[in-house]
Design a protein around this motif. Structure first.
Motif, PDB file in Angstrom:
ATOM      1  N   PRO A  73      45.824  37.391  43.649  1.00  0.00           N
ATOM      2  CA  PRO A  73      44.351  37.380  43.820  1.00  0.00           C
ATOM      3  C   PRO A  73      43.899  39.139  44.444  1.00  0.00           C
ATOM      4  CG  PRO A  73      45.441  36.321  45.987  1.00  0.00           C
ATOM      5  CD  PRO A  73      46.471  36.771  45.289  1.00  0.00           C
ATOM      6  N   TYR A  74      44.195  39.763  44.811  1.00  0.00           N
ATOM      7  CA  TYR A  74      44.190  41.142  45.981  1.00  0.00           C
ATOM      8  C   TYR A  74      43.553  41.914  44.371  1.00  0.00           C
ATOM      9  CZ  TYR A  74      42.920  45.460  48.622  1.00  0.00           C
ATOM     10  OH  TYR A  74      42.646  46.131  49.497  1.00  0.00           O
ATOM     11  N   ARG A  75      42.013  42.061  45.120  1.00  0.00           N
ATOM     12  CA  ARG A  75      41.137  43.352  44.324  1.00  0.00           C
ATOM     13  C   ARG A  75      40.731  43.744  44.695  1.00  0.00           C
ATOM     14  NH1 ARG A  75      42.760  39.853  41.702  1.00  0.00           N
ATOM     15  NH2 ARG A  75      42.720  39.014  40.022  1.00  0.00           N
ATOM     16  N   TYR A 319      35.823  35.908  58.979  1.00  0.00           N
ATOM     17  CA  TYR A 319      35.462  37.035  57.734  1.00  0.00           C
ATOM     18  C   TYR A 319      36.491  37.541  57.420  1.00  0.00           C
ATOM     19  CZ  TYR A 319      31.617  38.089  55.184  1.00  0.00           C
ATOM     20  OH  TYR A 319      30.459  38.518  53.797  1.00  0.00           O
ATOM     21  N   GLY A 320      37.190  37.472  55.747  1.00  0.00           N
ATOM     22  CA  GLY A 320      37.701  37.771  55.599  1.00  0.00           C
ATOM     23  C   GLY A 320      39.029  37.389  55.538  1.00  0.00           C
ATOM     24  N   ALA A 321      39.590  37.096  54.362  1.00  0.00           N
ATOM     25  CA  ALA A 321      40.904  35.899  53.982  1.00  0.00           C
ATOM     26  C   ALA A 321      42.322  36.756  53.565  1.00  0.00           C
ATOM     27  CB  ALA A 321      40.958  34.412  53.429  1.00  0.00           C
ATOM     28  N   CYS A 343      35.311  32.878  55.838  1.00  0.00           N
ATOM     29  CA  CYS A 343      34.627  33.287  54.191  1.00  0.00           C
ATOM     30  C   CYS A 343      35.019  34.880  53.596  1.00  0.00           C
ATOM     31  CB  CYS A 343      32.526  34.317  54.685  1.00  0.00           C
ATOM     32  SG  CYS A 343      31.821  32.624  55.091  1.00  0.00           S
ATOM     33  N   ASP A 344      34.516  34.662  52.085  1.00  0.00           N
ATOM     34  CA  ASP A 344      35.723  36.168  51.164  1.00  0.00           C
ATOM     35  C   ASP A 344      35.127  35.871  50.657  1.00  0.00           C
ATOM     36  OD1 ASP A 344      38.911  37.886  51.770  1.00  0.00           O
ATOM     37  OD2 ASP A 344      37.456  37.822  49.855  1.00  0.00           O
ATOM     38  N   SER A 345      34.965  37.694  49.464  1.00  0.00           N
ATOM     39  CA  SER A 345      34.065  37.541  48.085  1.00  0.00           C
ATOM     40  C   SER A 345      35.313  37.379  47.641  1.00  0.00           C
ATOM     41  CB  SER A 345      34.000  38.920  48.456  1.00  0.00           C
ATOM     42  OG  SER A 345      34.762  40.024  48.630  1.00  0.00           O
ATOM     43  N   ALA A 348      39.116  34.719  43.032  1.00  0.00           N
ATOM     44  CA  ALA A 348      40.593  33.324  43.475  1.00  0.00           C
ATOM     45  C   ALA A 348      40.670  32.844  45.093  1.00  0.00           C
ATOM     46  CB  ALA A 348      41.082  34.223  42.904  1.00  0.00           C
ATOM     47  N   LYS A 349      40.600  33.649  45.813  1.00  0.00           N
ATOM     48  CA  LYS A 349      40.954  32.789  47.206  1.00  0.00           C
ATOM     49  C   LYS A 349      39.653  31.501  47.456  1.00  0.00           C
ATOM     50  CE  LYS A 349      42.713  37.001  48.775  1.00  0.00           C
ATOM     51  NZ  LYS A 349      42.156  38.773  49.811  1.00  0.00           N
ATOM     52  N   GLN A 350      38.752  31.871  47.265  1.00  0.00           N
ATOM     53  CA  GLN A 350      37.578  30.890  47.239  1.00  0.00           C
ATOM     54  C   GLN A 350      37.266  29.222  46.675  1.00  0.00           C
ATOM     55  OE1 GLN A 350      33.697  32.463  45.747  1.00  0.00           O
ATOM     56  NE2 GLN A 350      33.660  34.555  47.478  1.00  0.00           N
TER      57      GLN A 350
HETATM   58  P1  TMP Z   1      42.030  44.495  52.787  1.00  0.00           P
HETATM   59  O1  TMP Z   1      41.889  43.894  54.091  1.00  0.00           O
HETATM   60  O2  TMP Z   1      43.386  43.660  52.103  1.00  0.00           O
HETATM   61  O3  TMP Z   1      41.138  45.641  51.570  1.00  0.00           O
HETATM   62  O4  TMP Z   1      41.462  42.424  51.806  1.00  0.00           O
HETATM   63  C1  TMP Z   1      39.984  42.133  52.588  1.00  0.00           C
HETATM   64  C2  TMP Z   1      39.656  40.991  52.353  1.00  0.00           C
HETATM   65  O5  TMP Z   1      38.539  40.640  52.891  1.00  0.00           O
HETATM   66  C3  TMP Z   1      39.672  40.951  51.113  1.00  0.00           C
HETATM   67  O6  TMP Z   1      39.749  39.540  50.279  1.00  0.00           O
HETATM   68  C4  TMP Z   1      38.500  40.923  50.052  1.00  0.00           C
HETATM   69  C5  TMP Z   1      37.564  40.613  51.493  1.00  0.00           C
HETATM   70  N1  TMP Z   1      36.230  41.819  51.810  1.00  0.00           N
HETATM   71  C6  TMP Z   1      35.155  41.098  52.190  1.00  0.00           C
HETATM   72  O7  TMP Z   1      35.160  39.477  51.774  1.00  0.00           O
HETATM   73  N2  TMP Z   1      33.242  41.001  51.247  1.00  0.00           N
HETATM   74  C7  TMP Z   1      33.487  42.239  51.693  1.00  0.00           C
HETATM   75  O8  TMP Z   1      32.541  42.803  52.001  1.00  0.00           O
HETATM   76  C8  TMP Z   1      35.013  43.186  51.788  1.00  0.00           C
HETATM   77  C9  TMP Z   1      34.669  44.351  51.607  1.00  0.00           C
HETATM   78  C10 TMP Z   1      35.946  42.453  51.473  1.00  0.00           C
END
Ligand code: TMP
Ligand code: SAM
Ligand code: ZN
Length: 410
Positions: A73-75, A319-321, A343-345, A348-350
């Motif tokens: 899922p990582y973008r 915040y941030g899965a 919450c996560d943007s 594919a995780k939502q």
């Molecule tokens: P990462 O730490 O591996 O880059 O993953 C960041 C996660 O946080 C990823 O699932 C996307 C999410 N995210 C948000 O939900 N909102 C944001 O503004 C940012 C930058 C990341």
């Protein structure tokens, strides 16, 4: 627990002592649907150190096809800070290493094309390796040429035969994911032009230890590099460490540049970082023992804080899965009874549940609906970006909970 235990150092075969046990863990990027919890894969997350080459590495290896596949899922492009970082990286490579006519750039783990789109837009020959098919398709939509495959010695040889030597092989947050690093480095040496460079950036062990960032430890992060350990691994494959640069992204990284042995004079930054690592004891066992004690303290404090907030009747979300948060939730035993949702943007995780801990994942729009009293900032490496976009949360009286470098409420 079907992940095989590693019998010795994956780099040199030397003896590996386990320094930290983070317990039974799920795949950090496998977000199950609520109706589909039976098939979760678990392994034991342990951190080891090689006595011979100092490489810090996991003691169990998860098969790569379980982590990197069409549902990965990582973008990379979801963060504006990281988009800017990779656009800058692309421009810098174009201006420094990709200047000759017909120059060729290869990227490992190009993900959605966040870096290579800049190289492609400049009309420079390039190829991204990206085994995760869905995300590779997103890169193609950006005009990037992608091979849906794992980079290793064999695939590197195939590219050399069809496309010729590469001036640059670049990888961000990918090389540390590859237990078969020896094969990757042999492949890089084979594919690189005599004057070419392998440039890669990954979380830096020195920063992980200094910040007690234990959540950088998870299945995908197999290695935890230092200038010492990278230099030792490179030397085994006929490559020299010729430059290092500290990067502020993802909580502290180092960008390493390797070249064919004897081809480039190492920059003074290499000797500086090697000296700093010796002075700070970053490569020794003692630093890892201290780290293990710090990690245990963070767990105790975070669990105590979340339990007391729950007893006071406060609402707590996150915040941030992140993949990192799988380590936090599963090591600390944090489930939906302590963190109601995250919450996560990432689309594919939502609507899914977090790995192992089964906390529901909601889109960012749900954060304000209504705001929780407290939110654990799992994506702490994107703190500036997230706190700036969620100013309404603090304005409404909400408080962020941080746990890196220490547990605190802000
Ligand atoms: P990462 O730490 O591996 O880059 O993953 C960041 C996660 O946080 C990823 O699932 C996307 C999410 N995210 C948000 O939900 N909102 C944001 O503004 C940012 C930058 C990341
Ligand atoms: N470079 C991007 C960034 O920094 O945001 C993506 C990093 S992501 C954490 C790691 C990527 O490496 C995934 O997209 C994964 O599919 C890919 N990958 C895994 N094994 C690989 C290999 N052997 N060769 C090339 N890419 C690989
Ligand atoms: Zn070793």
């Amino acid at each position: 627990m079907t992940a095989p235990a590693v019998s010795g150092c994956r780099i040199c075969g030397g003896p590996v002592s386990e320094m930290l046990d983070l317990g039974r863990q799920p795949l950090s990027d496998a977000f199950p649907r609520p109706a589909d919890l039976a098939g979760e894969f678990f392994y034991r997350l342990g951190l080891g150190r090689c006595a011979d080459c100092t490489m810090v590495q996991l003691v169990q290896e998860v098969p790569r096809e379980r982590m990197f596949h069409s549902d990965y899922p990582y973008r990379s492009s979801l963060s504006s800070v990281m988009r800017a970082h990779f656009t800058g990286t692309g421009r810098e490579l174009l201006a420094t290493e990709l200047t000759r006519p017909g120059a060729f750039c290869v990227e490992l783990g190009c993900n959605d094309g966040v870096m290579l789109r800049t190289v492609a837009a400049a009309g420079v020959r390039h190829l991204g390796f990206e085994p995760s098919a869905e995300v590779a398709e997103l890169a193609r939509q950006q005009g990037v040429r992608v091979r849906t495959d794992f980079f290793e010695e064999e695939t590197a040889a195939e590219v050399h035969a069809t496309d010729g030597p590469a001036d640059v092989i670049y990888a961000a947050n990918t090389i540390c994911h590859l237990p078969y690093l020896d094969s990757v480095l042999r492949g890089a040496r084979l594919l690189l032009a005599p004057g070419g460079v392998l440039v890669f950036e990954d979380p830096y062990l020195g920063d992980i230890l200094a910040r007690t960032a234990f959540d950088q430890i998870y299945d995908e992060h197999f290695y935890y590099f230092t200038a010492h350990s990278v230099r030792a691994a490179a030397a085994r494959s006929g490559l020299d460490l010729v430059d290092v640069r500290r990067l502020p992204v993802h909580g502290g990284e180092v960008r390493y540049t390797l070249a064919h042995a004897g081809r480039r004079t190492p920059s003074p930054a290499v000797a500086d970082l090697l000296r700093e690592e010796r002075d700070r004891g970053v490569t020794g066992e003692e630093a890892l023992h201290r780290f293990a004690a710090d990690v245990a303290r963070t767990r105790t404090e975070l669990v105590a804080l979340l339990r007391s907030l729950r007893e006071e009747g406060r609402t707590v979300a996150a915040y941030g899965a992140t993949a990192k948060s799988a380590t936090v939730t599963n090591y600390c035993g944090l489930g939906p009874e302590l963190i109601s949702y995250v919450c996560d943007s990432t689309p594919a995780k939502q609507g899914r549940l977090t790995p192992g801990a089964h906390i529901p994942v909601r889109p960012p729009a749900a954060f304000a609906d209504p705001y929780p009293d407290y939110a654990v900032l799992f994506a702490w490496n994107h703190a500036d970006e997230i706190v700036a976009k969620e100013t309404g949360f603090r304005a409404a009286g909400g408080r962020w909970i941080h746990y890196v470098p220490t547990v605190r409420v802000r």
